[in-house]
Design an enzyme around this catalytic site. Sequence first.
Site, PDB file in Angstrom:
ATOM      1  NE  ARG A  81      -2.029  -1.214   3.697  1.00 46.58           N
ATOM      2  CZ  ARG A  81      -2.009  -0.293   4.387  1.00 46.58           C
ATOM      3  NH1 ARG A  81      -2.195   0.945   4.308  1.00 46.58           N
ATOM      4  NH2 ARG A  81      -1.208  -0.709   5.642  1.00 46.58           N
ATOM      5  CE1 TYR A 209       0.528  -6.013  -2.089  1.00 46.48           C
ATOM      6  CE2 TYR A 209      -0.707  -4.241  -1.294  1.00 46.48           C
ATOM      7  CZ  TYR A 209       0.128  -5.236  -0.997  1.00 46.48           C
ATOM      8  OH  TYR A 209      -0.172  -5.851   0.187  1.00 46.48           O
ATOM      9  N   GLY A 210      -2.608  -5.290  -4.254  1.00 42.39           N
ATOM     10  CA  GLY A 210      -3.826  -5.697  -3.309  1.00 42.39           C
ATOM     11  C   GLY A 210      -4.388  -4.670  -2.887  1.00 42.39           C
ATOM     12  N   GLY A 211      -3.835  -4.132  -1.752  1.00 43.45           N
ATOM     13  CA  GLY A 211      -4.442  -3.038  -0.985  1.00 43.45           C
ATOM     14  C   GLY A 211      -4.936  -1.692  -1.745  1.00 43.45           C
ATOM     15  CE  LYS A 218      -6.193  -3.562   4.820  1.00 44.94           C
ATOM     16  NZ  LYS A 218      -6.514  -4.145   6.297  1.00 44.94           N
ATOM     17  CG  HIS A 238      -7.296  -3.029  10.531  1.00 45.27           C
ATOM     18  ND1 HIS A 238      -6.147  -2.309  10.622  1.00 45.27           N
ATOM     19  CD2 HIS A 238      -7.392  -3.699   9.692  1.00 45.27           C
ATOM     20  CE1 HIS A 238      -5.251  -3.026  10.093  1.00 45.27           C
ATOM     21  NE2 HIS A 238      -5.983  -4.194   9.177  1.00 45.27           N
ATOM     22  CB  SER A 260       0.911  -4.211   9.997  1.00 40.75           C
ATOM     23  OG  SER A 260       1.800  -3.182  10.152  1.00 40.75           O
ATOM     24  CB  CYS A 262       0.286  -7.807  15.982  1.00 45.88           C
ATOM     25  SG  CYS A 262       1.234  -6.090  16.549  1.00 45.88           S
ATOM     26  CE  LYS A 264      -6.947  -7.425  12.237  1.00 39.65           C
ATOM     27  NZ  LYS A 264      -6.715  -6.542  11.152  1.00 39.65           N
ATOM     28  CB  THR A 265      -3.988 -14.221   9.657  1.00 38.87           C
ATOM     29  OG1 THR A 265      -4.314 -12.944   8.976  1.00 38.87           O
ATOM     30  CG2 THR A 265      -4.545 -15.158   8.902  1.00 38.87           C
ATOM     31  CG  ASN A 266      -0.115 -16.322  12.876  1.00 42.11           C
ATOM     32  OD1 ASN A 266      -0.317 -16.566  11.640  1.00 42.11           O
ATOM     33  ND2 ASN A 266       0.922 -15.750  13.220  1.00 42.11           N
ATOM     34  CG  ASP A 287      -7.777  -7.016   7.566  1.00 41.07           C
ATOM     35  OD1 ASP A 287      -6.901  -6.671   8.178  1.00 41.07           O
ATOM     36  OD2 ASP A 287      -7.632  -6.510   6.367  1.00 41.07           O
ATOM     37  NE  ARG A 379       0.086  -8.708   2.273  1.00 39.74           N
ATOM     38  CZ  ARG A 379      -0.457  -8.001   3.178  1.00 39.74           C
ATOM     39  NH1 ARG A 379      -1.771  -8.581   3.669  1.00 39.74           N
ATOM     40  NH2 ARG A 379      -0.057  -7.105   3.789  1.00 39.74           N
ATOM     41  N   GLY A 503      -0.651 -20.476  20.277  1.00 42.29           N
ATOM     42  CA  GLY A 503      -1.594 -21.106  20.972  1.00 42.29           C
ATOM     43  C   GLY A 503      -1.742 -20.781  22.370  1.00 42.29           C
ATOM     44  CG  ASN A 505      -1.200 -15.637  22.471  1.00 45.30           C
ATOM     45  OD1 ASN A 505      -0.295 -15.403  23.292  1.00 45.30           O
ATOM     46  ND2 ASN A 505      -1.137 -15.102  21.089  1.00 45.30           N
TER      47      ASN A 505
HETATM   48  O1  TSX Z   1       1.265 -14.482  15.606  1.00 49.77           O
HETATM   49  C1  TSX Z   1       2.049 -14.396  16.528  1.00 49.77           C
HETATM   50  N1  TSX Z   1       1.462 -14.426  17.660  1.00 49.77           N
HETATM   51  C2  TSX Z   1      -0.026 -14.229  17.815  1.00 49.77           C
HETATM   52  C3  TSX Z   1      -0.441 -15.936  17.714  1.00 49.77           C
HETATM   53  C4  TSX Z   1      -1.775 -16.514  18.049  1.00 49.77           C
HETATM   54  N2  TSX Z   1       3.557 -14.096  16.349  1.00 49.77           N
HETATM   55  C5  TSX Z   1       4.260 -13.907  15.083  1.00 49.77           C
HETATM   56  C6  TSX Z   1       4.444 -12.621  14.908  1.00 49.77           C
HETATM   57  C7  TSX Z   1       3.699 -11.746  14.445  1.00 49.77           C
HETATM   58  C8  TSX Z   1       3.420 -11.959  12.592  1.00 49.77           C
HETATM   59  C9  TSX Z   1       4.253 -13.903  17.614  1.00 49.77           C
HETATM   60  N3  TSX Z   1       5.501 -13.773  17.803  1.00 49.77           N
HETATM   61  C10 TSX Z   1       3.562 -14.285  18.891  1.00 49.77           C
HETATM   62  C11 TSX Z   1       2.104 -14.238  18.882  1.00 49.77           C
HETATM   63  O2  TSX Z   1       1.488 -14.314  19.949  1.00 49.77           O
HETATM   64  N4  TSX Z   1       4.612 -14.136  19.809  1.00 49.77           N
HETATM   65  C12 TSX Z   1       5.556 -13.675  19.140  1.00 49.77           C
HETATM   66  C13 TSX Z   1       6.894 -13.864  19.903  1.00 49.77           C
HETATM   67  C14 TSX Z   1       7.503 -15.072  20.102  1.00 49.77           C
HETATM   68  C15 TSX Z   1       8.423 -15.395  18.953  1.00 49.77           C
HETATM   69  C16 TSX Z   1       8.943 -16.672  19.148  1.00 49.77           C
HETATM   70  C17 TSX Z   1       8.820 -17.555  20.000  1.00 49.77           C
HETATM   71  C18 TSX Z   1       8.018 -17.142  21.101  1.00 49.77           C
HETATM   72  C19 TSX Z   1       7.374 -15.830  21.121  1.00 49.77           C
HETATM   73  N5  TSX Z   1       9.337 -18.607  20.224  1.00 49.77           N
HETATM   74  C20 TSX Z   1       9.697 -19.807  21.165  1.00 49.77           C
HETATM   75  O3  TSX Z   1       8.980 -19.709  22.204  1.00 49.77           O
HETATM   76  C21 TSX Z   1      10.222 -20.929  20.785  1.00 49.77           C
HETATM   77 MN    MN Z   2      -5.178  -5.438   7.742  1.00 51.99          MN
END
Ligand code: TSX
Ligand code: MN
Length: 602
Positions: A81, A209-211, A218, A238, A260, A262, A264-266, A287, A379, A503, A505
């Site tokens: 973007r 590009y996408g965005g 967006k 968002h 971004s 952090c 979010k998708t995970n 998103d 992406r 996980g 979390n």
């Molecule tokens: O997505 C992440 N989350 C949310 C998951 C549900 N990430 C990936 C970075 C952002 C794209 C994270 N990275 C998270 C997290 O909760 N925490 C961290 C920091 C971290 C990175 C590596 C490890 C631990 C924490 N590794 C080990 O403990 C081996």
């Molecule tokens: Mn977004």
Amino acid sequence: MAQIVDSFGSPVTIKNAQVASWVAEMVALTKPDHVVLCDGSEAEKQRLTEIAVAAGVLIPLDQQKLPGCYLHRSNPNDVARVENLTFICTPTKAEAGSTNNWMAPDEAYAKLAKLFDGAHTGRTMYVVPYVMGPIGSSLSKVGVEVTDSVYVVLNMRIMTRMGRQALDMLGESNDFNRGLHSVLDCNPDRRFICHFPQDNTIWSVGSGYGGNVLLGKKCLALRVGSYLGKKEGWLAEHMLILGVESPEGEMTYVAAAFPSACGKTNFAMMIPPKRFKGWKIWTVGDDIAWMRVGDDGRLYAINPEAGYFGVAPGTSYKSNPNAMKTVLKDTIFTNVALTADGDVWWEGKDGEVPDELTDWQGRPWKKGSTEKAAHPNARFTAPASNNPVKSKFADDPEGVPISAIIFGGRRATTIPLVMQAFNWTNGVFMGATLGSETTAAATGKVGVVRRDPMAMLPFCGYDMGEYFAHWLEMQSEIAYPPKVFLVNWFRQKDGKFLWPGFGENMRVLKWVVDRARLRVGGQETPFGWVPKAGDLDLSGLDISSEQVDAATSIDLDEWRLELESQGEFFEATGPTMPRALKLQRELLLARIESMHGKWSVG
Ligand code: TSX
Ligand code: MN
């Protein structure tokens, strides 16, 4: 004017008179050789895919291993973007606010009309009707995007409810977003993304590009959407939306805003750890959330999108198994690396790094190269229906009732693992002061904190102060407001992450759900409620209690600095900054001062 045809060349007509006349106007401006109305059918998808492959826009991947999957390489000058070229074109600059680029509507239309004049000559104009939101939802919005990019059409087909259903939903109404797009010559000097919220119109030129070009995402769902939300009394945010299911089958829905990088998708697709046997997370969206107050006084959310446009690097069976399963079929990959046997690769994917690859620019790449094989912003565009944990309520026109809103940032210091706001106003304050650090923090060096209120800084289509005021005003409409939380998975000590994240979390999410349902303890601090010893379920977690204490601790001196930095941001927001939020900050500051440094949690 060129006859409007379907993707097989058969003449078609656009029944809605307003859409027909607007398309005619756009055709007169961009002068395409052909005009194709998209119906969203499977046959059309196959035809357009053939065209894209023949033109080199899409490269087929191994169809045995990755059926229906293709690779697209963007122009290397067009990979993200472009915030400096994104404009909010409101009658006055004040309406756009200090955080947006502004252009006067007349000036923007005139400037871009010159670029669009004849832009589609020698090309096909695709007319793409689409719906943002579940079919039949009172929150859903119709848009029509005209574009000269077959890549845009195929992406819109995944990301939105595209085709005939959109024109059916629109009927004879004039209430649709007017989106005009041309890649033109993909020259950054002729690249502009202009939003005209008052006209429900978006003009995007010079990018593929996408965005910048998937105008439903967006541009409509957030920038124009937030403007409409203010006007019509709802929220365009968002935020991911997920459902937490307990072993007893109790469902609790949570919306969460993260800047971004952090994860979010995970988080939206998280798999609970072993200790949480019987618990399940269901994805409603990853998103964007559109939220309105229901007849029962609760806040209901829909995901306006139908697919995921996710960052590939860092996505693995370790970080997000559900995303990996989602991209196994019918997925368009953009700017990832290609293996010799027609598979995709990116930094952070599972397994050995291949010895040889073709990089995102189509160049040979060898293991050990200092350059990245995939672009860091590479992406995947994948249908939500591929997600093994897609919520069965993701397409419900009513949406899902939100019990908790989580704000989160990437912060090496200061912000504890989790805090609950005292009330709605205090929660809006937590969202408004949200900050996140640049990812250089991975080295252990504390990054620079950037304020990104509600993770909406690049996406709010009007003045930020007015936007905060809208959030505050919403309280009078919501009889049962969601409880609001602030989280931080990224606290560090000696350069190491204190919390295992991913996980695990789930342990934090469980506390959030139990707090929202008023059935777990907490400890009051000057900053919010935090879990007291024993409230967070840490059984089976292989980290020391000192580490947990460090992840959840609150330091008055760090907070004094934090509040100073928040104050600078509040000042910069200007005269529309709501008094209620300024007072929240003052009160917090006064509380810290009254403690004379004598305070600790627990
Ligand atoms: O997505 C992440 N989350 C949310 C998951 C549900 N990430 C990936 C970075 C952002 C794209 C994270 N990275 C998270 C997290 O909760 N925490 C961290 C920091 C971290 C990175 C590596 C490890 C631990 C924490 N590794 C080990 O403990 C081996
Ligand atoms: Mn977004």
